[in-house]
Design an enzyme around this catalytic site. Structure first.
Site, PDB file in Angstrom:
ATOM      1  N   GLY A  49     -15.666   9.267  75.049  1.00 40.55           N
ATOM      2  CA  GLY A  49     -15.428   9.635  76.432  1.00 40.55           C
ATOM      3  C   GLY A  49     -15.502  11.141  76.556  1.00 40.55           C
ATOM      4  N   GLN A  54     -13.715  19.279  80.119  1.00 41.35           N
ATOM      5  CA  GLN A  54     -14.231  19.575  78.776  1.00 41.35           C
ATOM      6  C   GLN A  54     -15.611  20.227  78.820  1.00 41.35           C
ATOM      7  OE1 GLN A  54     -13.201  15.407  77.204  1.00 41.35           O
ATOM      8  NE2 GLN A  54     -12.963  16.708  75.394  1.00 41.35           N
ATOM      9  N   CYS A 102     -10.535  14.163  69.311  1.00 41.19           N
ATOM     10  CA  CYS A 102     -11.019  14.698  70.585  1.00 41.19           C
ATOM     11  C   CYS A 102     -12.104  15.730  70.320  1.00 41.19           C
ATOM     12  CB  CYS A 102      -9.853  15.350  71.317  1.00 41.19           C
ATOM     13  SG  CYS A 102     -10.299  16.055  72.910  1.00 41.19           S
ATOM     14  N   LEU A 103     -13.165  15.683  71.131  1.00 37.83           N
ATOM     15  CA  LEU A 103     -14.250  16.663  70.943  1.00 37.83           C
ATOM     16  C   LEU A 103     -13.788  18.091  71.227  1.00 37.83           C
ATOM     17  CD1 LEU A 103     -17.173  14.657  72.589  1.00 37.83           C
ATOM     18  CD2 LEU A 103     -16.838  15.101  70.153  1.00 37.83           C
ATOM     19  N   HIS A 144      -6.547   8.525  77.184  1.00 36.81           N
ATOM     20  CA  HIS A 144      -6.895   9.831  76.600  1.00 36.81           C
ATOM     21  C   HIS A 144      -7.738  10.645  77.578  1.00 36.81           C
ATOM     22  CE1 HIS A 144      -8.302  12.421  73.086  1.00 36.81           C
ATOM     23  NE2 HIS A 144      -9.168  12.720  74.040  1.00 36.81           N
ATOM     24  N   GLU A 145      -8.750  10.007  78.186  1.00 43.13           N
ATOM     25  CA  GLU A 145      -9.648  10.742  79.080  1.00 43.13           C
ATOM     26  C   GLU A 145      -8.946  11.169  80.369  1.00 43.13           C
ATOM     27  OE1 GLU A 145     -12.259  11.953  77.907  1.00 43.13           O
ATOM     28  OE2 GLU A 145     -12.165  10.705  76.115  1.00 43.13           O
ATOM     29  N   HIS A 148      -6.941  14.252  80.099  1.00 41.13           N
ATOM     30  CA  HIS A 148      -7.696  15.518  80.150  1.00 41.13           C
ATOM     31  C   HIS A 148      -7.704  16.132  81.553  1.00 41.13           C
ATOM     32  CE1 HIS A 148      -9.400  16.342  76.239  1.00 41.13           C
ATOM     33  NE2 HIS A 148      -9.871  15.121  76.105  1.00 41.13           N
TER      34      HIS A 148
HETATM   35 NI    NI Z   1     -10.572  14.273  74.313  1.00 39.38          NI
END
Ligand code: NI
Length: 199
Positions: A49, A54, A102-103, A144-145, A148
């Site tokens: 995701g 981000q 997480c990226l 999680h998304e 953000h």
């Molecule tokens: Ni993330």
């Protein structure tokens, strides 16, 4: 489409509450291009995701998609889903421990407690209302998304910092055990894939 740079932990954009999208703006070329970039950047980075902040766009938009993901080989598939202005409510009070990465947090994973069943409401990329339920690891991915866009990173939710590990250490020491836990979640909830709500 353009591959965007992914903001890394410490970037202020990851810590701001993102602004709601005016549904009237969704038809604009700029907004549709932003969503295309979000999807392309997520796929390029093998993310499960990606949220607009981000890619340095502080708006309440997230993309989720899982198909044989090399970063998360145990994750059940999720078809490409774009959520605009999403809200999440838990269904019941059951929780589970999810090993997340997480990226925007390079080379770190940790255990986060997530609601096992959730109801998601949002607009799709064309402004149409959507509503569905998700369960298990899939529910964890959506939570999680959506975190953000509220400026929350998974590390904020790690209760036991001794679970923090690199990706290599995860593979070596924790993946087998976590896979077993995912399998028991799948046995319990099915694949947890988004199921549209009637009405
Ligand atoms: Ni993330």
């Amino acid at each position: 489409m353009t591959l965007r740079k992914i903001a890394q932990i410490g970037a202020p954009v990851l810590r701001t509450k993102a602004a709601p999208v005016d549904p009237a703006d969704l038809a604009s070329t700029r907004m549709q291009a932003l969503i295309d970039d979000l999807v392309e950047t997520m796929r390029d980075a093998n993310g499960a995701g990606l949220a607009a902040p981000q890619i340095f766009e502080p708006l309440r938009i997230v993309a989720v998609e899982v198909h044989d993901n090399p970063r998360y080989p145990y994750k059940p598939s999720i078809p490409l889903t774009i959520l605009v202005n999403p809200t999440i409510e838990p269904v019941g009070d059951e929780t589970f421990e999810n090993y997340e990465g997480c990226l925007s947090v390079p080379n770190l994973r940790g255990v986060v407690r997530r609601n096992a069943r959730i109801r998601v409401r949002a607009l799709d990329r064309h402004g149409h209302p959507i509503a569905f339920e998700a369960a298990g690891v899939t529910a964890g991915t959506f939570q999680h998304e959506v975190d953000h866009i509220d400026g929350v990173l998974f590390v904020d939710r790690v209760e036991d910092t001794r679970t923090l590990c690199t990706w290599e250490a995860f593979r070596r020491h924790h993946e087998a055990d976590f896979r077993r836990r995912v399998e028991s979640l799948v046995a319990r909830y099915g694949d947890g894939a988004p199921r549209p709500l009637g009405g």
